[in-house]
Scaffold this active site. Structure first.
Site, PDB file in Angstrom:
ATOM      1  N   LYS A 173       0.828  -1.211   0.000  1.00  0.00           N
ATOM      2  CA  LYS A 173       0.000   0.000   0.000  1.00  0.00           C
ATOM      3  C   LYS A 173       0.866   1.266   0.000  1.00  0.00           C
ATOM      4  CE  LYS A 173      -3.957  -2.185   2.278  1.00  0.00           C
ATOM      5  NZ  LYS A 173      -5.002  -2.017   3.330  1.00  0.00           N
TER       6      LYS A 173
ATOM      7  N   TYR B  96     -12.296  -1.621  -3.811  1.00  0.00           N
ATOM      8  CA  TYR B  96     -12.821  -1.808  -2.455  1.00  0.00           C
ATOM      9  C   TYR B  96     -14.339  -1.665  -2.383  1.00  0.00           C
ATOM     10  CZ  TYR B  96      -8.217  -2.073  -0.222  1.00  0.00           C
ATOM     11  OH  TYR B  96      -6.971  -2.484   0.199  1.00  0.00           O
TER      12      TYR B  96
ATOM     13  N   PHE C 221     -15.403   3.746   6.994  1.00  0.00           N
ATOM     14  CA  PHE C 221     -14.053   4.162   6.602  1.00  0.00           C
ATOM     15  C   PHE C 221     -13.820   4.118   5.100  1.00  0.00           C
ATOM     16  CE2 PHE C 221     -13.981  -0.364   7.817  1.00  0.00           C
ATOM     17  CZ  PHE C 221     -13.497  -0.946   6.644  1.00  0.00           C
TER      18      PHE C 221
ATOM     19  N   THR D  43      -5.345  -6.939  10.745  1.00  0.00           N
ATOM     20  CA  THR D  43      -5.639  -5.680  10.057  1.00  0.00           C
ATOM     21  C   THR D  43      -5.083  -4.485  10.827  1.00  0.00           C
ATOM     22  OG1 THR D  43      -7.722  -6.695   9.320  1.00  0.00           O
ATOM     23  CG2 THR D  43      -7.523  -4.298   9.072  1.00  0.00           C
TER      24      THR D  43
ATOM     25  N   ASN E 192      -2.058   0.380   6.643  1.00  0.00           N
ATOM     26  CA  ASN E 192      -1.550  -0.883   7.188  1.00  0.00           C
ATOM     27  C   ASN E 192      -0.683  -1.692   6.220  1.00  0.00           C
ATOM     28  OD1 ASN E 192      -3.650  -1.734   5.626  1.00  0.00           O
ATOM     29  ND2 ASN E 192      -4.681  -2.925   7.200  1.00  0.00           N
TER      30      ASN E 192
ATOM     31  N   HIS F  89      -2.105  -5.399   1.499  1.00  0.00           N
ATOM     32  CA  HIS F  89      -3.418  -6.021   1.327  1.00  0.00           C
ATOM     33  C   HIS F  89      -3.213  -7.474   0.945  1.00  0.00           C
ATOM     34  CE1 HIS F  89      -7.440  -6.925  -0.219  1.00  0.00           C
ATOM     35  NE2 HIS F  89      -6.842  -7.439  -1.281  1.00  0.00           N
TER      36      HIS F  89
ATOM     37  N   GLU G  39      -9.202 -10.243  -7.947  1.00  0.00           N
ATOM     38  CA  GLU G  39      -8.264  -9.142  -7.715  1.00  0.00           C
ATOM     39  C   GLU G  39      -7.044  -9.246  -8.635  1.00  0.00           C
ATOM     40  OE1 GLU G  39      -7.725  -9.247  -3.433  1.00  0.00           O
ATOM     41  OE2 GLU G  39      -9.725  -8.422  -3.103  1.00  0.00           O
TER      42      GLU G  39
HETATM   43  P1  GDP Z   1      -7.972  -6.800   5.744  1.00  0.00           P
HETATM   44  O1  GDP Z   1      -8.601  -7.937   4.998  1.00  0.00           O
HETATM   45  O2  GDP Z   1      -7.102  -7.252   6.879  1.00  0.00           O
HETATM   46  O3  GDP Z   1      -7.243  -5.841   4.827  1.00  0.00           O
HETATM   47  O4  GDP Z   1      -9.137  -5.975   6.454  1.00  0.00           O
HETATM   48  P2  GDP Z   1     -10.637  -5.575   5.992  1.00  0.00           P
HETATM   49  O5  GDP Z   1     -11.053  -6.336   4.772  1.00  0.00           O
HETATM   50  O6  GDP Z   1     -11.493  -5.635   7.198  1.00  0.00           O
HETATM   51  O7  GDP Z   1     -10.498  -4.023   5.611  1.00  0.00           O
HETATM   52  C1  GDP Z   1      -9.935  -3.619   4.384  1.00  0.00           C
HETATM   53  C2  GDP Z   1      -9.033  -2.436   4.622  1.00  0.00           C
HETATM   54  O8  GDP Z   1      -9.814  -1.337   5.060  1.00  0.00           O
HETATM   55  C3  GDP Z   1      -7.983  -2.619   5.721  1.00  0.00           C
HETATM   56  O9  GDP Z   1      -6.831  -3.281   5.282  1.00  0.00           O
HETATM   57  C4  GDP Z   1      -7.691  -1.182   6.122  1.00  0.00           C
HETATM   58  O10 GDP Z   1      -6.778  -0.561   5.201  1.00  0.00           O
HETATM   59  C5  GDP Z   1      -9.044  -0.529   5.947  1.00  0.00           C
HETATM   60  N1  GDP Z   1      -9.742  -0.447   7.236  1.00  0.00           N
HETATM   61  C6  GDP Z   1     -10.332  -1.452   7.946  1.00  0.00           C
HETATM   62  N2  GDP Z   1     -10.843  -0.991   9.105  1.00  0.00           N
HETATM   63  C7  GDP Z   1     -10.569   0.345   9.128  1.00  0.00           C
HETATM   64  C8  GDP Z   1     -10.851   1.393  10.057  1.00  0.00           C
HETATM   65  O11 GDP Z   1     -11.450   1.195  11.106  1.00  0.00           O
HETATM   66  N3  GDP Z   1     -10.394   2.654   9.711  1.00  0.00           N
HETATM   67  C9  GDP Z   1      -9.728   2.890   8.533  1.00  0.00           C
HETATM   68  N4  GDP Z   1      -9.332   4.150   8.257  1.00  0.00           N
HETATM   69  N5  GDP Z   1      -9.461   1.939   7.652  1.00  0.00           N
HETATM   70  C10 GDP Z   1      -9.871   0.681   7.929  1.00  0.00           C
END
Ligand code: GDP
Length: 131
Positions: free
Chosen positions: A3, A43, A51, A85, A106, A109, A120
């Protein structure tokens, strides 16, 4: 994907080394910058989440590295390698623990299923770009 935070902070090499050491084969790879439109499309599954706007803005804020990785049980193995995450909850030694700044920024991905990995992969690469 690596990222924009990790690319800007100079962590492409460190992250790729860790992926390599963990035994993944690189099938395809490129550096690019997503438009807000393309980041929103990638996304789209998170459209209703609070978010989403922040996520799309961040993911289009700088360059990313997209890759297709191959390994037995790759989805689960990669998610183990990257960690939770939220880096605050990620295990010691995981990519997110080492390189992520916050739950939003973070570092990496990883696909969450074989089906989404295929979708993807096709989002970023044509058949001619997969080896
Ligand atoms: P992942 O599969 O571990 O990437 O997590 P998710 O699918 O739940 O979320 C996708 C992405 O959305 C995450 O990798 C973060 O970059 C972002 N994200 C998730 N939760 C939050 C949050 O609470 N705040 C913000 N700003 N970004 C979030």
């Amino acid at each position: 994907m690596i990222k924009p935070d990790a690319v800007a902070n100079g962590h492409i090499g460190g992250i790729l080394a860790q992926i390599n050491e963990a035994g993944f084969r690189i099938v395809a790879m490129k550096m690019l910058r997503l438009s807000t439109e393309k980041a929103g499309e990638f996304y789209a599954v998170h459209k209703e989440r609070p978010f989403y706007g922040e996520l799309v803005e961040f993911m289009s804020s700088g360059h990313i590295v997209a890759a297709i990785l191959e390994k037995d049980n790759a989805v689960e193995e990669f998610r183990k390698l990257i960690g939770a995450t939220n880096p605050a909850n990620a295990e010691e030694g995981t990519i997110r623990k080492k390189y992520a700044e916050s739950i939003g920024r973070n570092a990496v991905h990883g696909s969450d299923s074989d089906e989404n990995a295929a979708i993807e992969g096709n989002f970023f690469f044509s058949g001619l770009e997969k080896f």
